[in-house]
Every structure is written in structure tokens, then in C-alpha cells.
Design a protein around this motif. Structure first.
Motif, short mmCIF file in Angstrom:
data_model
loop_
_atom_site.label_atom_id
_atom_site.label_comp_id
_atom_site.label_asym_id
_atom_site.label_seq_id
_atom_site.Cartn_x
_atom_site.Cartn_y
_atom_site.Cartn_z
N ALA A 44 58.82 -65.28 -31.93
CA ALA A 44 59.51 -66.40 -32.58
C ALA A 44 58.72 -67.69 -32.49
CB ALA A 44 60.89 -66.60 -31.94
N ASP A 45 57.66 -67.70 -31.72
CA ASP A 45 56.84 -68.89 -31.58
C ASP A 45 56.12 -69.15 -32.90
OD1 ASP A 45 55.17 -70.95 -30.87
OD2 ASP A 45 54.29 -69.94 -29.14
N VAL A 46 56.33 -70.35 -33.47
CA VAL A 46 55.73 -70.69 -34.76
C VAL A 46 54.21 -70.62 -34.68
CG1 VAL A 46 55.45 -72.53 -36.47
CG2 VAL A 46 57.69 -72.12 -35.44
N GLN A 47 53.65 -71.01 -33.54
CA GLN A 47 52.20 -70.98 -33.41
C GLN A 47 51.67 -69.56 -33.50
OE1 GLN A 47 50.75 -73.25 -30.05
NE2 GLN A 47 52.51 -74.59 -30.12
N VAL A 48 52.44 -68.61 -32.95
CA VAL A 48 52.00 -67.22 -33.01
C VAL A 48 52.15 -66.66 -34.41
CG1 VAL A 48 52.47 -64.89 -32.13
CG2 VAL A 48 52.51 -66.85 -30.58
N GLN A 49 53.16 -67.11 -35.13
CA GLN A 49 53.43 -66.60 -36.47
C GLN A 49 52.36 -67.02 -37.47
OE1 GLN A 49 57.42 -68.02 -37.20
NE2 GLN A 49 58.31 -66.04 -36.67
N LYS A 50 51.67 -68.11 -37.21
CA LYS A 50 50.65 -68.58 -38.14
C LYS A 50 49.49 -67.59 -38.18
CE LYS A 50 47.76 -72.56 -39.24
NZ LYS A 50 47.33 -73.92 -38.82
N PHE A 51 49.11 -67.16 -39.39
CA PHE A 51 48.10 -66.12 -39.56
C PHE A 51 46.72 -66.65 -39.22
CE2 PHE A 51 45.05 -63.93 -42.42
CZ PHE A 51 45.12 -62.68 -41.81
N SER A 52 46.00 -65.91 -38.39
CA SER A 52 44.63 -66.25 -38.03
C SER A 52 43.71 -65.15 -38.54
CB SER A 52 44.48 -66.39 -36.51
OG SER A 52 43.11 -66.43 -36.15
N PRO A 53 42.92 -65.41 -39.58
CA PRO A 53 42.00 -64.38 -40.09
C PRO A 53 41.02 -63.91 -39.02
CG PRO A 53 42.21 -66.18 -41.66
CD PRO A 53 42.90 -66.63 -40.40
N GLU A 54 40.51 -64.85 -38.23
CA GLU A 54 39.53 -64.49 -37.21
C GLU A 54 40.11 -63.49 -36.21
OE1 GLU A 54 40.33 -67.55 -38.09
OE2 GLU A 54 38.52 -68.20 -39.17
N ALA A 55 41.31 -63.79 -35.74
CA ALA A 55 41.96 -62.90 -34.78
C ALA A 55 42.26 -61.54 -35.41
CB ALA A 55 43.25 -63.53 -34.26
N PHE A 56 42.67 -61.57 -36.67
CA PHE A 56 42.97 -60.32 -37.38
C PHE A 56 41.72 -59.46 -37.51
CE2 PHE A 56 43.46 -57.69 -41.16
CZ PHE A 56 44.72 -57.15 -40.98
N GLY A 57 40.61 -60.07 -37.90
CA GLY A 57 39.37 -59.33 -38.05
C GLY A 57 38.89 -58.73 -36.74
N THR A 58 38.97 -59.51 -35.68
CA THR A 58 38.54 -59.04 -34.36
C THR A 58 39.39 -57.87 -33.90
OG1 THR A 58 37.80 -61.27 -33.75
CG2 THR A 58 38.20 -59.73 -31.96
N GLU A 59 40.67 -57.93 -34.19
CA GLU A 59 41.60 -56.87 -33.77
C GLU A 59 41.43 -55.60 -34.60
OE1 GLU A 59 45.90 -56.71 -35.06
OE2 GLU A 59 46.15 -57.36 -32.99
N GLN A 60 41.27 -55.76 -35.90
CA GLN A 60 41.30 -54.61 -36.81
C GLN A 60 39.97 -53.90 -36.96
OE1 GLN A 60 44.01 -53.21 -38.30
NE2 GLN A 60 45.20 -54.66 -37.06
N PHE A 61 38.86 -54.61 -36.85
CA PHE A 61 37.57 -53.95 -37.13
C PHE A 61 37.31 -52.74 -36.24
CE2 PHE A 61 32.99 -53.43 -36.41
CZ PHE A 61 32.65 -52.97 -37.68
N PRO A 62 37.54 -52.80 -34.92
CA PRO A 62 37.30 -51.58 -34.11
C PRO A 62 38.14 -50.39 -34.56
CG PRO A 62 37.54 -53.52 -32.70
CD PRO A 62 37.95 -53.93 -34.08
N LEU A 63 39.36 -50.64 -35.01
CA LEU A 63 40.23 -49.56 -35.48
C LEU A 63 39.70 -48.97 -36.78
CD1 LEU A 63 43.70 -51.27 -34.84
CD2 LEU A 63 42.42 -49.75 -33.31
N ILE A 64 39.25 -49.84 -37.67
CA ILE A 64 38.69 -49.39 -38.94
C ILE A 64 37.40 -48.61 -38.70
CG2 ILE A 64 37.67 -50.16 -41.13
CD1 ILE A 64 39.60 -52.58 -40.96
N LYS A 65 36.56 -49.14 -37.83
CA LYS A 65 35.27 -48.49 -37.51
C LYS A 65 35.51 -47.07 -36.98
CE LYS A 65 31.07 -49.30 -34.76
NZ LYS A 65 31.05 -48.08 -33.94
N GLN A 66 36.44 -46.94 -36.07
CA GLN A 66 36.74 -45.62 -35.50
C GLN A 66 37.24 -44.65 -36.56
OE1 GLN A 66 39.92 -45.55 -32.62
NE2 GLN A 66 39.15 -43.69 -31.65
N SER A 67 38.12 -45.14 -37.44
CA SER A 67 38.65 -44.31 -38.51
C SER A 67 37.55 -43.86 -39.46
CB SER A 67 39.73 -45.07 -39.28
OG SER A 67 40.16 -44.34 -40.40
N VAL A 68 36.69 -44.79 -39.86
CA VAL A 68 35.61 -44.47 -40.80
C VAL A 68 34.63 -43.48 -40.18
CG1 VAL A 68 33.62 -45.43 -42.01
CG2 VAL A 68 35.82 -46.62 -42.08
N GLU A 69 34.25 -43.70 -38.94
CA GLU A 69 33.31 -42.80 -38.28
C GLU A 69 33.88 -41.38 -38.14
OE1 GLU A 69 30.70 -45.81 -35.45
OE2 GLU A 69 32.52 -44.86 -34.62
#
Length: 216
Positions: A44-69
Motif C-alpha cells: 500500500a506504500d505509494v513509493q513502492v507502487q511507483k514503477f521503477s524500470p531499473e528495478a524491474f529490469g534487474t529483477e526480470q533479466f535473470p529469470l528471462i535468461k534462465q528461461s531462454v537458455e
């Protein structure tokens, strides 16, 4: 003549005082009922709800990399499957999107010419009319990695801008994690092993975004 026996009329001061106190208690209760306590760091924290592309990329890339490999098909096998039946190949090897299927692929080849942000790679066993290019930067274009797993969808984002920013942030992770320290202008003639993805727009031209790029 004043009638001294008549009692003075009582003033309602005390009654008004109690009414005021009661009203205040009701008001405070209503405010407490209507107040939501938000813990810092919670959903519910407004600061957390604000979308951060950098944080999203850092979080998702390892998952995508593993799936692709894990899912990457050999380039020669994949090219043959696409030539035989594009739809069947898409269902077996790729992830369908509104703009075409995205395929995970792996290959080893020799780097040839460099043009713009790509290096051409000659892969033994592929048809002569098929050109394979790998994005080596500095700019990485497209949203192929964002779309590569089928798990990241537009409905997860507030608007199209956030959706595009998510793709750009994932590409930025490629530059930091995969391509950092590699000079694409000095790769000509070298043998590389690549794992990555491409969106099938032109069957005779694959533009691969790498999740792994090993120079031998």
C-alpha cells in the motif's frame, strides 16, 4: 416588587459541555475508522507502487535468461523447422506475440562485418540466404527479450509507456551483464557462442538479442 421566593433559572452550561465532549468523541472515532495505517515498504506504500524500470529490469533479466537458455533450440534445427512449417515451429519452439513469434536460439559461428549496432555471424549449416545478426550495442533495440517468456504482459503495467520502459530496462541489463567489456568493433574473425532470442519478422533475417555471448 420582586418575588424573592422564585428560584433562578438554571443555565444549561453543563449540558452544552457534555454535548460538546460527546461530539468530539464521535468525530475522533469517525476519523480513526476512516484512517488507514500504511506500513513503509508494504504494497500500500505509494513509493513502492511507483514503477521503477531499473528495478524491474534487474529483477526480470535473470529469470528471462534462465528461461531462454533452457528452451533455446539449435539454430540449424530451428531454421529447418521454420522453413517446413512456420506455425508448427512457433508452437513448438517459440512464444507467440501480436507482432510475430519470438524464438530462443543458440549457435556458434564466426563474426563477420559490423554494421550499426549489429555483428553478422556466419553459422555453419544454415541456408546461405539466411543472415544472422546479433545485437552488440551500444544501442539495443526491440522488446524481444521482454516478450520471450510470455510471462510479461501489457496488463501488468499502468500504460504503454511503462510497458515500453520495461523492455528497454531489460535490454539495459544485457548491456551491463552480457556485453560489458566486449568491444564489438574488434570482434571480426572471432568465433563466438551465442544464446539469445529473435522475433521472426523476416525468415531470411534473424536479429538476435543475446542473453549469453561467449568469445572463444
Amino acid at each position: 416588587m420582586t418575588d424573592a421566593t422564585l428560584p433562578n433559572s438554571p443555565q444549561p452550561v453543563r449540558s452544552y459541555r457534555w454535548i460538546g465532549i460527546a461530539a468530539a468523541v464521535v468525530l475522533v472515532g469517525a476519523m480513526a475508522f476512516d484512517t488507514k495505517i500504511v506500513q513503509i515498504g508494504s504494497e500500500a506504500d505509494v513509493q513502492v507502487q511507483k514503477f521503477s524500470p531499473e528495478a524491474f529490469g534487474t529483477e526480470q533479466f535473470p529469470l528471462i535468461k534462465q528461461s531462454v537458455e533452457t528452451r533455446a533450440a539449435d539454430a540449424v534445427e530451428l531454421a529447418q523447422a521454420i522453413a517446413a512449417d512456420k506455425k508448427a515451429a512457433s508452437e513448438k519452439y517459440g512464444v507467440n506475440t501480436s507482432t510475430g513469434p519470438v524464438f530462443p536460439v543458440k549457435f556458434t559461428g564466426v563474426i563477420g562485418e559490423r554494421k550499426a549496432n549489429y555483428n553478422v555471424i556466419a553459422v555453419e549449416g544454415l541456408p546461405a540466404e539466411l543472415t544472422v545478426r546479433v545485437q552488440t550495442g551500444p544501442a539495443l533495440n526491440g522488446t524481444d527479450l521482454r516478450d520471450a517468456t510470455g510471462q510479461i504482459e501489457f496488463g501488468q503495467f499502468k500504460n504503454q509507456i511503462e510497458y515500453q520502459d520495461a523492455g528497454s530496462a531489460i535490454n539495459n541489463e544485457v548491456k551491463k551483464v552480457v556485453l560489458d567489456g566486449i568491444d564489438p568493433a574488434a570482434l571480426a574473425g572471432k568465433t563466438v557462442s551465442v544464446i539469445g532470442v529473435f522475433k521472426l519478422v523476416n525468415p531470411k533475417s534473424w536479429i538476435v538479442t543475446p542473453v549469453r555471448f561467449d568469445v572463444q
